[in-house]
Write an enzyme that holds these catalytic residues in place. Structure first.
Site, mmCIF file in Angstrom:
data_model
loop_
_atom_site.group_PDB
_atom_site.id
_atom_site.type_symbol
_atom_site.label_atom_id
_atom_site.label_comp_id
_atom_site.label_asym_id
_atom_site.label_seq_id
_atom_site.Cartn_x
_atom_site.Cartn_y
_atom_site.Cartn_z
ATOM 1 N N LYS A 253 0.853 -1.150 -0.162
ATOM 2 C CA LYS A 253 -0.164 -0.138 -0.030
ATOM 3 C C LYS A 253 0.874 1.130 -0.039
ATOM 4 O O LYS A 253 0.785 2.157 -0.617
ATOM 5 C CB LYS A 253 -0.658 -0.111 1.333
ATOM 6 C CG LYS A 253 -2.363 0.270 1.164
ATOM 7 C CD LYS A 253 -2.957 0.359 2.568
ATOM 8 C CE LYS A 253 -4.369 -0.037 2.397
ATOM 9 N NZ LYS A 253 -4.900 -0.513 3.452
ATOM 10 N N ARG A 254 1.809 1.177 0.852
ATOM 11 C CA ARG A 254 2.740 2.529 1.094
ATOM 12 C C ARG A 254 3.253 2.966 -0.129
ATOM 13 O O ARG A 254 3.484 4.243 -0.503
ATOM 14 C CB ARG A 254 3.821 2.114 2.194
ATOM 15 C CG ARG A 254 3.132 2.460 3.400
ATOM 16 C CD ARG A 254 4.258 2.045 4.624
ATOM 17 N NE ARG A 254 3.898 0.770 4.831
ATOM 18 C CZ ARG A 254 4.786 -0.320 4.587
ATOM 19 N NH1 ARG A 254 6.303 0.308 4.317
ATOM 20 N NH2 ARG A 254 4.722 -1.523 4.496
#
Ligand code: GLU
Length: 483
Positions: A253-254
């Site tokens: 996600k990051r």
């Protein structure tokens, strides 16, 4: 036997490429085997639930063409297909296990568990539930239940022996029961855990083949203990390796590169994403790289699935996407490009010409605005040294002559069409014994203010229109003069 498979996403946000690939492989396998593909929404973890995420799942699967035969919105004989709507179904199964000694009520509070965990960790041990409530007398259990005390139901994992399963990709996986935790089956809020619900649902929905991420490899032996406890037939297991960013890191996600939507937002084509994803961890057995969904169904086989993690190579995806873009019909290209034309502020320009100069160059549509920024606004501070180009045989003096001629001739043009601009500039070159390149280079530099542009001097002049073209040519002329 009819093949029945499921894609069982949790509605926790956007569609991760790993999840999308699981859905794709499951779909391909099912269609290849003329089976039924079921969509099940696993929303028992209310803490992770994200509003709207179920719609994202529907939308994404539809977008890429994965049609489900049974599911929340289309129904089917095994519904409901949303776990929270099945809530009442799980407790009786858990109670059956309690009666058979395969599960038990547990009243340990969070504080008690935290304390015992801290004690274990202080001793350097990893904490697992210590079966504290396993042998609680029946009457005490009854009394505490009747008093409405919060409880969970835990699986009673044997303390000895082995739990195992066979996976199509990973082979025989066995773990020592002494390493397994008495996992929670029913939570204090009455909801089943994923661990319990997936077993009950897969069985009651008649699932024959379970395909899912390899993060479930270590839990599956526990699931099989449950199948054994119920005396149920086990599904065939196919665990898929992770998609990695590099040898150490999963797509996450990051880093902003893990979701289907990330790529759609950058103007990648869904068919290209699907095609690329299909090849991440599956090998068709030959060197073919381009597949439609139907061709994937035709070519797919479990034997081609890889055991080692797949590395996601964004350059490869981008290359493939560029190929897909080049294969679009001009009207399709323009349909995809439209929002980007608007974003770039060139929506009013001629689409046929824009398509012709951009289609060979755009690898994904988010590149477009920067590629055409000079059409919208000339960077007037551009370096006059660009007028000198060895290959085109230009220098400041030649450029000045060319620009003077071009300004006069173009100024005299009555219709501003590509053909007329072409004939004018090429005609000038011929008349003056200049190479076409010598004529066109200074014109393009003056029009664009940069060396690398999509399209040549003629297309750019046409797109800019007569007034703006003449303004820029005049500016170029002045720059060369004072240099
Ligand atoms: N709900 C699980 C997930 O989203 C699915 C696991 C499975 O397919 O069994 O990871």
């Amino acid at each position: 036997m009819e093949v029945r498979t499921r894609f069982a996403p949790s509605p926790t946000g956007y569609m991760h490429l790993g999840g999308m690939r699981t859905a794709l492989y499951t779909y391909l396998f099912t269609r290849k085997n003329h089976g039924k593909f079921i969509l099940r929404i696993e929303d028992t973890d209310q803490a992770r639930y994200v509003e709207g995420a179920t719609d994202v799942i529907y939308r994404t699967l539809k977008d890429i063409g994965l049609v489900w035969d049974e599911g929340p919105d289309v129904g089917g004989d095994y519904g409901p297909y949303i776990q929270s709507e099945r809530k009442g179904m799980y407790l009786p199964y858990a109670q059956q296990l309690v009666r058979d000694g395969k599960a038990y009520y547990c009243f340990c509070t969070k504080e008690e568990l935290d304390k015992r965990r801290a004690e274990a960790e202080a001793k350097g041990e990893t904490f697992k539930y210590d079966k504290h409530c396993l042998n609680m007398p029946r009457e005490e259990v009854e009394r505490r239940l009747a008093a409405g005390e919060p409880y969970v139901i835990r699986q009673n994992v044997p303390t000895q022996g082995e739990a195992s399963f066979d996976d199509i990709i990973f082979g025989h996986i066995a773990v020592d029961c002494s390493e397994l935790d008495d996992m929670i089956l029913i939570k204090a809020d009455g909801m089943p855990t994923y661990n319990f619900a997936n077993v009950i649902d897969d069985h009651t929905m008649g699932i024959t083949h379970v395909m899912r991420g390899s993060e479930y490899l270590s839990s599956t032996p526990k699931y099989n203990l449950l199948y054994d406890a119920f005396g149920w037939e086990k599904p065939v297991y196919i665990h898929l390796t992770n998609i990695m960013r590099d040898a150490q890191h999963k797509l996450s996600k990051r880093t902003g590169d893990a979701y289907y939507e990330d790529y759609i937002a950058k103007g990648y084509l869904k068919d290209a994403i699907l095609n690329y994803i299909a090849l991440l961890g599956w090998n068709p057995g030959d060197d073919r790289e381009f597949f439609t969904l139907d061709e994937l169904i035709e070519a797919f086989s479990l034997e081609g699935l890889s055991k080692s993690p797949a590395i996601f190579d964004v350059n490869k995806l981008t290359w493939m996407n560029a190929e897909y873009i080049r294969r679009l019909e001009p009207n399709e290209f323009n349909r995809y490009a439209q929002p980007w034309y608007e974003k770039a502020g060139i929506d009013a320009m001629n689409k046929e010409t824009l398509c012709r100069i951009l289609q060979p160059r755009v690898e994904f549509f988010a590149q477009l605005p920067e590629m055409v920024d000079f059409l919208v606004k000339l960077d007037e501070e551009y370096d006059v040294a660009m007028f000198t180009n060895k290959k085109s045989k230009t220098n400041p003096e030649v450029s000045l002559g060319v620009l003077n001629m071009a300004i006069d001739a173009l100024n005299a043009l009555e219709t501003w069409e590509e053909a007329a601009i072409h004939d004018t500039l090429i005609g000038l070159a011929e008349k003056n014994g200049l190479k076409n390149g010598t004529m066109l280079w200074p014109v393009r530099i003056a029009l664009a203010g940069k060396q690398v542009t999509p399209g040549g001097a003629i297309e750019i002049a046409y797109l800019l229109g007569k007034d703006e073209s003449l303004r820029r040519l005049e500016l170029g002329r002045k720059k060369v003069l004072v240099a």
